[in-house]
Design a protein around this motif. Sequence first.
Motif, PDB file in Angstrom:
ATOM      1  N   ILE A 237       0.979  -1.255  -0.087  1.00 37.27           N
ATOM      2  CA  ILE A 237       0.008  -0.027   0.082  1.00 37.27           C
ATOM      3  C   ILE A 237       0.985   1.176   0.020  1.00 37.27           C
ATOM      4  CG2 ILE A 237      -1.596   1.105   1.309  1.00 37.27           C
ATOM      5  CD1 ILE A 237      -2.803  -1.492   2.263  1.00 37.27           C
ATOM      6  N   GLU A 238       0.377   2.243  -0.874  1.00 29.13           N
ATOM      7  CA  GLU A 238       1.375   3.248  -1.020  1.00 29.13           C
ATOM      8  C   GLU A 238       0.907   4.145   0.453  1.00 29.13           C
ATOM      9  OE1 GLU A 238       1.243   5.822  -4.468  1.00 29.13           O
ATOM     10  OE2 GLU A 238       0.742   4.013  -5.730  1.00 29.13           O
ATOM     11  N   GLN A 239       2.026   4.869   1.085  1.00 25.74           N
ATOM     12  CA  GLN A 239       1.826   5.528   2.102  1.00 25.74           C
ATOM     13  C   GLN A 239       0.903   6.752   2.135  1.00 25.74           C
ATOM     14  OE1 GLN A 239       3.561   4.459   4.935  1.00 25.74           O
ATOM     15  NE2 GLN A 239       2.346   5.988   6.075  1.00 25.74           N
ATOM     16  N   LYS A 240       0.770   7.286   0.978  1.00 27.86           N
ATOM     17  CA  LYS A 240      -0.212   8.423   0.725  1.00 27.86           C
ATOM     18  C   LYS A 240      -1.643   8.002   1.182  1.00 27.86           C
ATOM     19  CE  LYS A 240      -0.370   8.187  -4.348  1.00 27.86           C
ATOM     20  NZ  LYS A 240      -0.297   9.128  -5.343  1.00 27.86           N
ATOM     21  N   TYR A 241      -1.853   6.772   0.640  1.00 28.14           N
ATOM     22  CA  TYR A 241      -3.190   6.116   1.020  1.00 28.14           C
ATOM     23  C   TYR A 241      -3.637   5.810   2.143  1.00 28.14           C
ATOM     24  CZ  TYR A 241      -3.203   6.393  -4.439  1.00 28.14           C
ATOM     25  OH  TYR A 241      -3.095   6.411  -5.860  1.00 28.14           O
ATOM     26  N   LEU A 242      -2.664   5.435   2.690  1.00 32.41           N
ATOM     27  CA  LEU A 242      -2.634   5.172   4.310  1.00 32.41           C
ATOM     28  C   LEU A 242      -2.767   6.425   4.902  1.00 32.41           C
ATOM     29  CD1 LEU A 242      -2.535   2.388   5.488  1.00 32.41           C
ATOM     30  CD2 LEU A 242       0.090   2.841   6.059  1.00 32.41           C
ATOM     31  N   ASP A 243      -2.193   7.421   4.832  1.00 37.62           N
ATOM     32  CA  ASP A 243      -2.389   8.780   5.400  1.00 37.62           C
ATOM     33  C   ASP A 243      -3.886   9.187   5.166  1.00 37.62           C
ATOM     34  OD1 ASP A 243       0.388   8.613   6.113  1.00 37.62           O
ATOM     35  OD2 ASP A 243       1.154   9.715   4.506  1.00 37.62           O
ATOM     36  N   ILE A 244      -4.034   9.208   4.172  1.00 42.87           N
ATOM     37  CA  ILE A 244      -5.634   9.717   3.908  1.00 42.87           C
ATOM     38  C   ILE A 244      -6.451   8.741   4.432  1.00 42.87           C
ATOM     39  CG2 ILE A 244      -7.026   9.874   1.920  1.00 42.87           C
ATOM     40  CD1 ILE A 244      -5.050  10.436  -0.068  1.00 42.87           C
ATOM     41  N   LEU A 245      -6.313   7.597   4.321  1.00 38.18           N
ATOM     42  CA  LEU A 245      -7.330   6.746   4.850  1.00 38.18           C
ATOM     43  C   LEU A 245      -7.527   6.953   6.660  1.00 38.18           C
ATOM     44  CD1 LEU A 245      -9.232   4.023   4.619  1.00 38.18           C
ATOM     45  CD2 LEU A 245      -7.264   2.701   5.174  1.00 38.18           C
ATOM     46  N   LEU A 246      -6.444   7.101   7.272  1.00 37.35           N
ATOM     47  CA  LEU A 246      -6.381   7.101   8.787  1.00 37.35           C
ATOM     48  C   LEU A 246      -6.793   8.619   8.973  1.00 37.35           C
ATOM     49  CD1 LEU A 246      -3.646   4.587   9.301  1.00 37.35           C
ATOM     50  CD2 LEU A 246      -5.964   4.550   9.964  1.00 37.35           C
ATOM     51  N   ASN A 247      -6.666   9.595   8.020  1.00 37.55           N
ATOM     52  CA  ASN A 247      -7.154  10.993   8.696  1.00 37.55           C
ATOM     53  C   ASN A 247      -8.556  11.090   8.985  1.00 37.55           C
ATOM     54  OD1 ASN A 247      -6.555  13.660   9.003  1.00 37.55           O
ATOM     55  ND2 ASN A 247      -7.456  14.199   7.028  1.00 37.55           N
ATOM     56  N   ASN A 248      -9.206   9.968   8.357  1.00 34.15           N
ATOM     57  CA  ASN A 248     -10.776  10.024   8.667  1.00 34.15           C
ATOM     58  C   ASN A 248     -11.108   9.559  10.292  1.00 34.15           C
ATOM     59  OD1 ASN A 248     -13.577   9.254   8.797  1.00 34.15           O
ATOM     60  ND2 ASN A 248     -13.541   8.421   6.614  1.00 34.15           N
ATOM     61  N   PRO A 249     -11.683  10.213  10.901  1.00 35.18           N
ATOM     62  CA  PRO A 249     -11.928  10.038  12.384  1.00 35.18           C
ATOM     63  C   PRO A 249     -12.717   8.856  12.524  1.00 35.18           C
ATOM     64  CG  PRO A 249     -13.153  12.026  11.986  1.00 35.18           C
ATOM     65  CD  PRO A 249     -12.169  11.750  10.748  1.00 35.18           C
ATOM     66  N   ALA A 250     -13.506   8.463  11.554  1.00 33.77           N
ATOM     67  CA  ALA A 250     -14.482   7.242  11.587  1.00 33.77           C
ATOM     68  C   ALA A 250     -13.692   6.062  11.384  1.00 33.77           C
ATOM     69  CB  ALA A 250     -15.496   7.475  10.664  1.00 33.77           C
ATOM     70  N   VAL A 251     -12.380   5.971  10.964  1.00 33.04           N
ATOM     71  CA  VAL A 251     -11.694   4.658  10.611  1.00 33.04           C
ATOM     72  C   VAL A 251     -10.768   4.323  11.778  1.00 33.04           C
ATOM     73  CG1 VAL A 251      -9.993   3.817   8.892  1.00 33.04           C
ATOM     74  CG2 VAL A 251     -11.771   5.394   8.097  1.00 33.04           C
ATOM     75  N   VAL A 252     -10.937   3.092  12.019  1.00 34.84           N
ATOM     76  CA  VAL A 252     -10.249   2.170  12.875  1.00 34.84           C
ATOM     77  C   VAL A 252      -9.520   0.946  12.113  1.00 34.84           C
ATOM     78  CG1 VAL A 252      -9.869   0.737  15.059  1.00 34.84           C
ATOM     79  CG2 VAL A 252     -11.125   2.815  15.445  1.00 34.84           C
ATOM     80  N   MET A 253      -8.254   1.127  12.213  1.00 36.06           N
ATOM     81  CA  MET A 253      -7.390   0.125  11.426  1.00 36.06           C
ATOM     82  C   MET A 253      -6.571  -0.746  12.323  1.00 36.06           C
ATOM     83  SD  MET A 253      -4.389   0.420   8.266  1.00 36.06           S
ATOM     84  CE  MET A 253      -5.553   0.641   6.834  1.00 36.06           C
ATOM     85  N   ILE A 254      -7.037  -2.136  12.324  1.00 39.19           N
ATOM     86  CA  ILE A 254      -6.218  -3.034  12.927  1.00 39.19           C
ATOM     87  C   ILE A 254      -5.397  -3.968  12.164  1.00 39.19           C
ATOM     88  CG2 ILE A 254      -7.772  -2.660  14.963  1.00 39.19           C
ATOM     89  CD1 ILE A 254      -9.289  -5.289  14.012  1.00 39.19           C
TER      90      ILE A 254
ATOM     91  N   LYS B  52      -1.233   5.612  13.675  1.00 33.70           N
ATOM     92  CA  LYS B  52      -2.650   5.491  14.065  1.00 33.70           C
ATOM     93  C   LYS B  52      -3.283   4.020  13.740  1.00 33.70           C
ATOM     94  CE  LYS B  52      -4.233  10.435  13.248  1.00 33.70           C
ATOM     95  NZ  LYS B  52      -5.154  11.418  12.381  1.00 33.70           N
ATOM     96  N   ILE B  53      -2.285   3.275  13.540  1.00 32.85           N
ATOM     97  CA  ILE B  53      -2.800   1.832  13.476  1.00 32.85           C
ATOM     98  C   ILE B  53      -2.829   1.071  14.753  1.00 32.85           C
ATOM     99  CG2 ILE B  53      -1.802  -0.520  12.525  1.00 32.85           C
ATOM    100  CD1 ILE B  53      -1.237   0.758   9.809  1.00 32.85           C
ATOM    101  N   ILE B  54      -3.639   0.321  15.019  1.00 37.50           N
ATOM    102  CA  ILE B  54      -3.862  -0.506  16.160  1.00 37.50           C
ATOM    103  C   ILE B  54      -3.094  -1.914  15.473  1.00 37.50           C
ATOM    104  CG2 ILE B  54      -5.030  -1.893  17.798  1.00 37.50           C
ATOM    105  CD1 ILE B  54      -7.226   0.515  17.633  1.00 37.50           C
TER     106      ILE B  54
END
Length: 561
Positions: A231-248, A259-261
């Motif tokens: 996964i490209e880092q820029k997409y990871l940054d965008i995804l986890l900028n959303n306060p509704a998203v929890v990534m485990i 911001k990854i658990i």
Amino acid sequence: MSIDILQSDIPIVRQVVAACYSFQVKHIVISPGSRNAPLAISFSNNPYFKCYSIVDERCAGFFAMGIAQQLKEPVALVCTSGSALLNYYPAISEAFYSQIPLIILSADRPKKFIDIGDGQTIRQSNVYQNHVVDQVDLSNAFEYNLELEEENQELLNNVISKSITKELPSHINIPIYEPLYNRVKSLVEVKFNCDLLTKKESFSIPKSVLDKWGDSKKILVLVGVLSPNTIEQKYLDILLNNPAVVMITETTSNLYHPKIINGIDKLIAAFDDNEKHLFQPEVLLTFGGMVVSKKIKALLRAYQPKVHWHIDEHRAYDTYFCLTEHYKTSINSFLAQLPLEYKKETNYQEYWLNEFTTRRKGHDLYLSKIPYCDLKVYGEIFNRLESHICLQLSNSSTIRYSQLFDISNNLEVFCNRGTSGIDGSTSTAIGAALVQEKPTLLITGDLSFLYDSNALWNNYTPNNFKIIIINNSGGGIFRILPGDKSAKYFEEFLETKHQYTAEHLSKMYGYTYIQGDGNNFIDSIERFVENKTKTILEIFTPNNVNDEILLAYFKEIRQIY
């Protein structure tokens, strides 16, 4: 082929070799035999191919898989007839569920010799039918036959291209007439159909998905096995900028972000009913391969999301019994199209990140006060790992303990999670080490190491390959699992207690051997890390305290504030 080379005089053999050349199947793992001798002669005399001799076919299968795992390209296996190819099966099933392209080239007797009492002969046709993308029986004649050559060419084109495009193992069964050892300088031209290697179609996220994403307050992104840099880092940054998203994620996800658990069980193991409801997502987005955590599977099956989308170019499993859509596209392609804005106010991400921070503090405090045990040893190992290495983990206890610790973002982590067996971990790690520029470290348990000890029997292991064995004198994981530990059958048939060590194997195969225990284990880890040659570190741990300490871990780390 552009050069005239010495190879078998059997046309079907030259045709198979030419097909591998055409499809750029460069790495060939050969196990010795007689019926496959024409294949071995032809591959080993062609300078294009890189050939390896691995005697034990079970080890050879996993060795080849380790090479394919790292290079992301198909690797061929070559064996003789009879039971030889059955020994590939554990690796083939692992490759099937891990989506790794292996091409099995099995030599066989001609059909008229099957089931007549001839030696080293079994029913080889369709032997892997449940775990390969395709299998073919080539046709052969004692004399050259143009019609059969054209028929075989089409079969070879189809089966090899499927293995490459679907990233799955395939089986080519090759009947070979005697004499087997005649050689000739010759060239066979085989043209393959480039159209068979189909291009990926463009993908657009449906509007309904975009709307659901934008309207959701609780989005759980769960990631299984992924290769590094998927996964490209820029997409990871965008995804986890959303306060509704929890990534485990898990250790084998190879994803790193503040911001990854990255410890699923550390977070959820001691959830009460209220926390389970709070954690229950509206949207579940999954990608990557198999997930280790049984606890997240149980939680999501009981507290299901409204929708579950899985992203994978080939296939999707309904692991949580709530799969609504499978989108056959790359992860980057999907993430690139998600909306940047979010419509709902939510603290879903913030809340669970804070909870996970608490668990981490509890984790550190708990490890500081426990006695010498498996958990403490794994903690010290992960604290002292060398940087920029390829880390291979065996299954059972090792992969589970690894989920509890933070892994440095400069490590690449791998484990055979397709079928999750203890077989082949060492063979896979050595195959991977062979084509890795980075040093490779395998962390394994004693049973897994002993089970695959023939993996050390090869001439290709690089000097920067190392092994750490956690030896608790048996299958320690069975003490952690539910069951009556006092029953008569437990120690003999489940835990399988033993007193074996790796010391003599280490010496026989030329490894430096270091031993550690409760008195010197930290010192032994440090000496192991400093050593720059092929090394095995064996740390002996008690077998009667690990279950209680680990089970108490999940309860206590959430109570320390």
